[in-house]
Design a protein around this motif. Structure first.
Motif, PDB file in Angstrom:
ATOM      1  N   GLN A 133      11.481   4.315   1.524  1.00  0.00           N
ATOM      2  CA  GLN A 133      11.210   4.345  -0.305  1.00  0.00           C
ATOM      3  C   GLN A 133       9.690   4.007  -0.253  1.00  0.00           C
ATOM      4  O   GLN A 133       8.726   4.602  -1.262  1.00  0.00           O
ATOM      5  CB  GLN A 133      12.380   2.734  -0.888  1.00  0.00           C
ATOM      6  N   LEU A 134       9.377   2.864   0.363  1.00  0.00           N
ATOM      7  CA  LEU A 134       7.640   2.688   0.351  1.00  0.00           C
ATOM      8  C   LEU A 134       7.042   4.027   0.060  1.00  0.00           C
ATOM      9  O   LEU A 134       6.009   4.397  -0.621  1.00  0.00           O
ATOM     10  CB  LEU A 134       6.989   1.471   0.665  1.00  0.00           C
TER      11      LEU A 134
ATOM     12  N   ALA B 295       7.368   6.553  -1.593  1.00  0.00           N
ATOM     13  CA  ALA B 295       6.159   6.507  -3.162  1.00  0.00           C
ATOM     14  C   ALA B 295       5.203   7.100  -3.362  1.00  0.00           C
ATOM     15  O   ALA B 295       4.392   7.555  -4.177  1.00  0.00           O
ATOM     16  CB  ALA B 295       6.153   4.719  -3.453  1.00  0.00           C
ATOM     17  N   LEU B 296       4.117   6.342  -1.539  1.00  0.00           N
ATOM     18  CA  LEU B 296       2.932   6.617  -1.768  1.00  0.00           C
ATOM     19  C   LEU B 296       3.166   7.925  -1.385  1.00  0.00           C
ATOM     20  O   LEU B 296       1.875   8.848  -1.711  1.00  0.00           O
ATOM     21  CB  LEU B 296       2.477   5.877  -0.517  1.00  0.00           C
ATOM     22  N   ASP B 297       3.803   8.635  -1.229  1.00  0.00           N
ATOM     23  CA  ASP B 297       3.786  10.198  -0.748  1.00  0.00           C
ATOM     24  C   ASP B 297       3.492  11.396  -2.363  1.00  0.00           C
ATOM     25  O   ASP B 297       2.661  11.679  -2.736  1.00  0.00           O
ATOM     26  CB  ASP B 297       4.604  10.887   0.233  1.00  0.00           C
TER      27      ASP B 297
ATOM     28  N   ASP C 299      10.584  -5.723   6.265  1.00  0.00           N
ATOM     29  CA  ASP C 299      10.988  -4.296   5.870  1.00  0.00           C
ATOM     30  C   ASP C 299      10.866  -3.783   4.241  1.00  0.00           C
ATOM     31  O   ASP C 299      11.918  -4.088   3.865  1.00  0.00           O
ATOM     32  CB  ASP C 299      12.293  -4.496   6.367  1.00  0.00           C
ATOM     33  N   GLY C 300       9.829  -3.708   4.211  1.00  0.00           N
ATOM     34  CA  GLY C 300       9.175  -3.089   3.032  1.00  0.00           C
ATOM     35  C   GLY C 300       8.770  -3.936   2.190  1.00  0.00           C
ATOM     36  O   GLY C 300       7.760  -4.319   2.393  1.00  0.00           O
TER      37      GLY C 300
ATOM     38  N   PHE D 185      12.564   5.196  -7.716  1.00  0.00           N
ATOM     39  CA  PHE D 185      13.062   4.159  -8.435  1.00  0.00           C
ATOM     40  C   PHE D 185      15.027   4.249  -8.516  1.00  0.00           C
ATOM     41  O   PHE D 185      15.781   2.501  -8.002  1.00  0.00           O
ATOM     42  CB  PHE D 185      12.834   3.003  -8.640  1.00  0.00           C
ATOM     43  N   SER D 186      15.331   5.514  -8.143  1.00  0.00           N
ATOM     44  CA  SER D 186      16.477   5.143  -8.260  1.00  0.00           C
ATOM     45  C   SER D 186      17.440   5.196  -7.142  1.00  0.00           C
ATOM     46  O   SER D 186      17.293   5.206  -5.965  1.00  0.00           O
ATOM     47  CB  SER D 186      17.051   6.670  -8.871  1.00  0.00           C
TER      48      SER D 186
END
Length: 376
Positions: A20-21, A24-26, A171-172, A192-193
């Motif tokens: 997920q991180l 988000a960065l992409d 982890d994350g 963020f869902s």
């Protein structure tokens, strides 16, 4: 407003897995010019990122600070044409990701100098770049040799001096929006869902800076490598490293020549420092157009203070070294209310002569305490 209230005002914090991180960065890379820690020539540096896989988010402190984003090493500021003068500055919005708390503290010092209410003028070139900058900070869990940020009152685990903050976990990470900019970064997305909301309280990161009497929670500042010898005997590590003195107490009474013995005048300490901000202006002509350029300068250079009339008030090496130390720990605090040293340790790790500003200031403090005890 307390730290907890400030953090609660700008939306929920989210726990992100590693995938997920990266997603988000992409997403941010598609929207912004992103500067983040990357590997270049076997060094971790802040640089413009082209692919999310190039971003290195870990505990490492980049070799150089991100100050070049708002205060470039070389920057054209003005052009003189035949019948007019025009600004030459080119600015684009930048998102800085992964700035460590010490570098965020340094940005506050630059803000005070270039745009602060106590500054003598507002530098539009710096101010314009700063207005177009959004910052996501990141925690620091590993102390590098030479770091002493806790002694400067900086909490390596968290900072409010940014628009959003990433706290790396095993982890994350946890993302906390801290301003409207930090909230708006991900508005309109469903990134963020399905993520878990993090419960943040004022004690979770130790929001308050290290206070007098509080011991650093990481390993000792005693470190390895050239210029990073053990802390001198008698130094009280539990106190924040500040220089509570007036100029007359230290200007001629400290062993400045001894402190500066190893200095070779290369200026590396000033160029690599996140708060140093001396510059020079140079004009060059091409095809009838004169361009005025701002370039970094260094107080450690022999001709830095050379006057037009030929007089130079700091011809000796120790005089220039004294100026650097007192500027950071005495003159800037007097003029702007902050110390221009974050304890990042970059100057210590990079000095070819083995100089250590932390130990110099600690020794001055120790000598001042001894003198004051004698006169009680």
């Amino acid at each position: 407003m307390s730290a907890y209230e400030m953090r609660a005002n700008f939306g929920s914090s989210h726990i992100l897995t590693g995938n997920q991180l990266r997603a988000a960065l992409d997403d941010l890379l598609q929207k912004f010019t992103v500067v983040a820690p990357v590997m270049a020539d076997n060094k971790l540096v802040y640089d413009e990122v082209k692919a999310v896989g190039d971003i290195v988010l870990d505990d490492g402190l980049p070799y150089k600070s991100p100050k070049e984003i708002v205060f470039p090493r070389v920057e054209a500021v003005m052009r003189f044409l035949e019948n007019r003068v025009e600004e030459a500055q080119v600015i684009k919005p930048v998102l800085l990701v992964g700035a460590k708390p010490c570098d965020l503290a340094a940005m506050k010092v630059l803000d005070e100098v270039f745009t602060g209410e106590q500054g003598r003028y507002k530098d539009s070139f710096y101010s314009n770049r700063r207005d177009f900058l959004t910052i996501i900070g990141m925690n620091c869990r590993e102390k590098k040799a030479g770091c002493f940020c806790e002694e400067r009152g900086i909490n390596p685990a968290f900072s409010l001096d940014c628009d959003g903050f990433l706290t790396l976990q095993d982890d994350g990470a946890v993302y906390e929006p801290l301003t409207e900019k930090g909230t708006d970064l991900f508005s309109g997305t469903d990134l963020f869902s399905g993520t878990d909301e993090a419960s943040i309280n004022s004690a979770s990161h130790g929001d308050e800076p290290v206070q007098d009497g509080a011991k650093p929670d990481r390993h000792s500042v005693e470190s390895e490598g050239p210029g990073m010898g053990p802390v001198p005997d008698g130094v009280k590590l539990e106190k924040m490293l500040v220089l509570e003195a007036i100029e007359g107490e230290v200007f001629n009474s400290m062993p400045w020549e001894k402190y500066a013995e190893g200095c070779i005048g290369c200026g590396t300490c000033t160029f690599i420092c996140p708060t140093c901000h001396c510059f020079n202006l140079r004009d060059s002509e091409k095809n009838g157009i004169v361009t005025r350029t701002r370039v970094w300068d260094s107080c450690m250079y022999p001709k830095f203070t050379l006057h037009a009339g030929g007089h130079n008030p700091r011809t000796k090496k120790y005089e220039r070294f004294r100026q650097r130390v007192l500027h950071k720990y005495l003159y800037i605090p007097e003029n702007y209310g902050c110390t221009a040293c974050t304890g990042c340790g970059r100057c210590i790790r990079s000095c070819p002569g083995g100089l250590n500003i932390r130990n110099t200031v600690a020794d001055i403090r120790s000598q001042l305490e001894t003198k004051r005890e004698v006169h009680v």
